[in-house]
Enzyme design. Structure first.
Site, PDB file in Angstrom:
ATOM      1  N   ALA A   1      98.159  43.765 107.845  1.00 24.45           N
ATOM      2  CA  ALA A   1      99.008  43.793 106.657  1.00 24.45           C
ATOM      3  C   ALA A   1      99.035  45.223 106.144  1.00 24.45           C
ATOM      4  O   ALA A   1      98.105  46.003 106.383  1.00 24.45           O
ATOM      5  CB  ALA A   1      98.445  42.847 105.609  1.00 24.45           C
TER       6      ALA A   1
ATOM      7  N   GLY B   1      96.133  40.979 109.906  1.00 25.18           N
ATOM      8  CA  GLY B   1      97.339  40.150 109.942  1.00 25.18           C
ATOM      9  C   GLY B   1      98.058  40.241 111.278  1.00 25.18           C
ATOM     10  O   GLY B   1      98.773  39.308 111.658  1.00 25.18           O
TER      11      GLY B   1
ATOM     12  N   GLU C   1      96.353  37.821 113.417  1.00 26.10           N
ATOM     13  CA  GLU C   1      96.686  36.481 112.909  1.00 26.10           C
ATOM     14  C   GLU C   1      98.111  36.082 113.297  1.00 26.10           C
ATOM     15  O   GLU C   1      98.377  34.927 113.640  1.00 26.10           O
ATOM     16  CB  GLU C   1      96.500  36.451 111.388  1.00 26.10           C
ATOM     17  CG  GLU C   1      95.018  36.563 111.014  1.00 26.10           C
ATOM     18  CD  GLU C   1      94.791  36.796 109.535  1.00 26.10           C
ATOM     19  OE1 GLU C   1      95.404  37.744 108.978  1.00 26.10           O
ATOM     20  OE2 GLU C   1      94.025  36.034 108.930  1.00 26.10           O
TER      21      GLU C   1
ATOM     22  N   GLU D   1      89.215  42.848 108.074  1.00 29.12           N
ATOM     23  CA  GLU D   1      89.449  42.732 106.630  1.00 29.12           C
ATOM     24  C   GLU D   1      88.190  42.927 105.796  1.00 29.12           C
ATOM     25  O   GLU D   1      88.239  43.473 104.696  1.00 29.12           O
ATOM     26  CB  GLU D   1      90.053  41.358 106.297  1.00 29.12           C
ATOM     27  CG  GLU D   1      91.496  41.191 106.731  1.00 29.12           C
ATOM     28  CD  GLU D   1      91.653  40.583 108.107  1.00 29.12           C
ATOM     29  OE1 GLU D   1      90.715  40.691 108.931  1.00 29.12           O
ATOM     30  OE2 GLU D   1      92.719  40.004 108.365  1.00 29.12           O
TER      31      GLU D   1
HETATM   32  C1  HXC Z   1      99.237  50.516 106.324  1.00 35.92           C
HETATM   33  C2  HXC Z   1      98.644  51.606 108.247  1.00 35.92           C
HETATM   34  C3  HXC Z   1      97.935  50.490 108.704  1.00 35.92           C
HETATM   35  C4  HXC Z   1      97.916  49.325 107.860  1.00 35.92           C
HETATM   36  C5  HXC Z   1      97.760  52.041 110.189  1.00 35.92           C
HETATM   37  N1  HXC Z   1      98.506  52.543 109.200  1.00 35.92           N
HETATM   38  N2  HXC Z   1      97.386  50.771 109.904  1.00 35.92           N
HETATM   39  N3  HXC Z   1      99.280  51.630 107.063  1.00 35.92           N
HETATM   40  N4  HXC Z   1      98.574  49.409 106.689  1.00 35.92           N
HETATM   41  N5  HXC Z   1      97.297  48.202 108.207  1.00 35.92           N
HETATM   42  C6  HXC Z   1      99.107  53.883 109.123  1.00 35.92           C
HETATM   43  C7  HXC Z   1      98.061  54.948 108.874  1.00 35.92           C
HETATM   44  O1  HXC Z   1      97.772  55.034 107.502  1.00 35.92           O
HETATM   45  C8  HXC Z   1      98.755  56.186 109.398  1.00 35.92           C
HETATM   46  O2  HXC Z   1      99.688  56.636 108.431  1.00 35.92           O
HETATM   47  C9  HXC Z   1      99.548  55.645 110.595  1.00 35.92           C
HETATM   48  O3  HXC Z   1      99.667  54.232 110.381  1.00 35.92           O
HETATM   49  C10 HXC Z   1      98.834  55.859 111.901  1.00 35.92           C
HETATM   50  O4  HXC Z   1      97.514  55.349 111.785  1.00 35.92           O
HETATM   51  P1  HXC Z   1      96.203  56.213 112.102  1.00 35.92           P
HETATM   52  O5  HXC Z   1      95.095  55.590 111.363  1.00 35.92           O
HETATM   53  O6  HXC Z   1      96.458  57.666 111.857  1.00 35.92           O
HETATM   54  O7  HXC Z   1      96.085  55.958 113.675  1.00 35.92           O
HETATM   55  P2  HXC Z   1      94.753  55.939 114.531  1.00 35.92           P
HETATM   56  O8  HXC Z   1      93.836  57.053 114.139  1.00 35.92           O
HETATM   57  O9  HXC Z   1      95.222  55.843 115.937  1.00 35.92           O
HETATM   58  O10 HXC Z   1      94.000  54.589 114.129  1.00 35.92           O
HETATM   59  C11 HXC Z   1      94.585  53.338 114.419  1.00 35.92           C
HETATM   60  C12 HXC Z   1      93.860  52.201 113.645  1.00 35.92           C
HETATM   61  C13 HXC Z   1      93.808  52.545 112.147  1.00 35.92           C
HETATM   62  C14 HXC Z   1      92.432  52.048 114.207  1.00 35.92           C
HETATM   63  C15 HXC Z   1      94.629  50.929 113.924  1.00 35.92           C
HETATM   64  O11 HXC Z   1      95.129  52.885 111.732  1.00 35.92           O
HETATM   65  C16 HXC Z   1      93.324  51.432 111.295  1.00 35.92           C
HETATM   66  O12 HXC Z   1      92.129  51.156 111.231  1.00 35.92           O
HETATM   67  N6  HXC Z   1      94.254  50.754 110.587  1.00 35.92           N
HETATM   68  C17 HXC Z   1      93.936  49.728 109.646  1.00 35.92           C
HETATM   69  C18 HXC Z   1      93.539  48.452 110.357  1.00 35.92           C
HETATM   70  C19 HXC Z   1      93.183  47.353 109.373  1.00 35.92           C
HETATM   71  O13 HXC Z   1      92.253  47.486 108.568  1.00 35.92           O
HETATM   72  N7  HXC Z   1      93.940  46.263 109.425  1.00 35.92           N
HETATM   73  C20 HXC Z   1      93.709  45.094 108.599  1.00 35.92           C
HETATM   74  C21 HXC Z   1      94.495  45.239 107.367  1.00 35.92           C
HETATM   75  S1  HXC Z   1      94.152  43.929 106.235  1.00 35.92           S
HETATM   76  P3  HXC Z   1      99.823  58.208 108.087  1.00 35.92           P
HETATM   77  O14 HXC Z   1     100.779  58.229 106.931  1.00 35.92           O
HETATM   78  O15 HXC Z   1      98.459  58.686 107.793  1.00 35.92           O
HETATM   79  O16 HXC Z   1     100.392  58.787 109.348  1.00 35.92           O
HETATM   80  C22 HXC Z   1      95.036  42.648 106.782  1.00 35.92           C
HETATM   81  C23 HXC Z   1      94.975  41.476 105.874  1.00 35.92           C
HETATM   82  C24 HXC Z   1      95.399  40.237 106.593  1.00 35.92           C
HETATM   83  O17 HXC Z   1      95.662  42.671 107.765  1.00 35.92           O
HETATM   84  C25 HXC Z   1      95.494  39.125 105.651  1.00 35.92           C
HETATM   85  C26 HXC Z   1      96.865  38.768 105.344  1.00 35.92           C
HETATM   86  C27 HXC Z   1      97.866  38.962 106.397  1.00 35.92           C
END
Ligand code: HXC
Length: 258
Positions: free
Chosen positions: A65, A109, A112, A132
């Site tokens: 998400a 998400g 999911e 999460e």
């Molecule tokens: C918003 C995101 C994002 C996310 C990545 N980006 N994941 N933005 N929401 N979930 C953005 C980053 O901020 C970054 O923007 C760009 O995408 C590229 O990501 P990087 O982090 O620079 O890439 P990398 O170093 O290759 O790392 C990849 C990654 C990391 C390991 C996937 O991005 C990451 O950990 N993302 C978050 C994963 C996460 O926690 N997901 C769960 C979310 S909670 P900029 O502007 O800096 O270029 C969830 C809740 C579910 O999903 C419940 C309801 C559905």
């Protein structure tokens, strides 16, 4: 139909929906989930479509998400607007087979969403996880329910409590993933599988999906009863007559989806 966050394509009887927010690794927001829901329901209603693929990019199916958006939500807002339930689960209304073709990250998400599909085909670079907990939330789109059903309690706890990622091999041995392909071949291979499914008699394929999904909602004896009724119903279709006649006559079947 013009969409901002997804791309759609129909090739023969196979519809492909590509999540398309590359700048944020296909992070899922309401606009994307609204568009995905609309596209899915549109293809489900289209008699020319027999199977649907949801995919992302080679780097990310969806990295979860949209955290930037979610960070500002209050309890009042998420509860009042029924965040997730309002529009993220339209896919559950789709009665035709839906395949997730996952390359790269399928996190939170994203994982999911893949699990809401009927099966997951993975590229060899796929990474699955429910991170999460590291953000101070629990999985909110079915992760705590579908993941243990797919991989068992031990691994689901491990993944959701540590937030670690699981690679494609581990996901396949754990039962989350049906098959693995080299990343460069993923879409070609999954499209061929989808074409194969789309060429099956549609009503029968829909009944297979409905009956297998019932296994996750009911007791064994009720599930068997449900299966038996649908099995009996197959004998009322033209495609059962044609499929069996074709076998007996040693010729290819010509299904009419009726
Ligand atoms: C918003 C995101 C994002 C996310 C990545 N980006 N994941 N933005 N929401 N979930 C953005 C980053 O901020 C970054 O923007 C760009 O995408 C590229 O990501 P990087 O982090 O620079 O890439 P990398 O170093 O290759 O790392 C990849 C990654 C990391 C390991 C996937 O991005 C990451 O950990 N993302 C978050 C994963 C996460 O926690 N997901 C769960 C979310 S909670 P900029 O502007 O800096 O270029 C969830 C809740 C579910 O999903 C419940 C309801 C559905």
């Amino acid at each position: 139909m013009g969409y901002n966050t997804i791309l759609t394509q129909v090739d023969g009887k196979v519809a492909t929906i590509t999540l398309n927010r590359p700048q944020v690794l296909n992070a899922l927001n309401d606009e994307l989930m609204d568009e995905l829901g609309a596209a899915l329901l549109g293809f489900d209603a289209d008699d020319n479509v027999g199977c649907i693929i949801i995919t992302g990019s080679e780097k990310a199916f969806a990295a979860g998400a949209d955290v930037a958006k979610m960070a500002k939500y209050s309890l009042q807002e998420v509860y009042r607007h029924d965040y997730i339930s309002r529009n993220w689960e339209q896919i559950r209304k789709v009665r035709k087979p839906v395949i997730a073709a996952v390359a790269g990250y399928a996190l939170g998400g994203g994982c999911e969403l893949a699990m809401m599909c009927d099966m997951i085909m993975a590229a060899d670079n796929a990474k699955f996880g429910q991170p999460e907990v590291k953000l101070g939330i629990i999985p909110g789109a079915g992760g705590t329910q579908r993941l243990p059903r797919a991989v068992g309690k031990a691994k689901a706890m491990d993944l959701a409590l540590t937030g670690r990622m699981m690679d494609a091999q581990e996901a396949e041995s754990a039962g989350l993933v049906a098959r693995i392909f080299p990343a460069a071949d993923l879409l070609k291979e999954v499209s061929a599988i989808a074409k194969n499914i789309a060429d099956m008699p549609l009503l029968t394929a829909m009944m297979v999906k409905e009956s297998i999904n019932a296994a996750y909602e009911t007791t064994l004896s009720e599930g068997i009863r449900f299966e038996r009724r649908l099995f009996h119903a197959c004998f009322g279709t033209n495609d059962q007559k044609e499929g069996m006649a074709a076998f007996v006559e040693k010729r290819p079947a010509k299904f009419t989806n009726s």
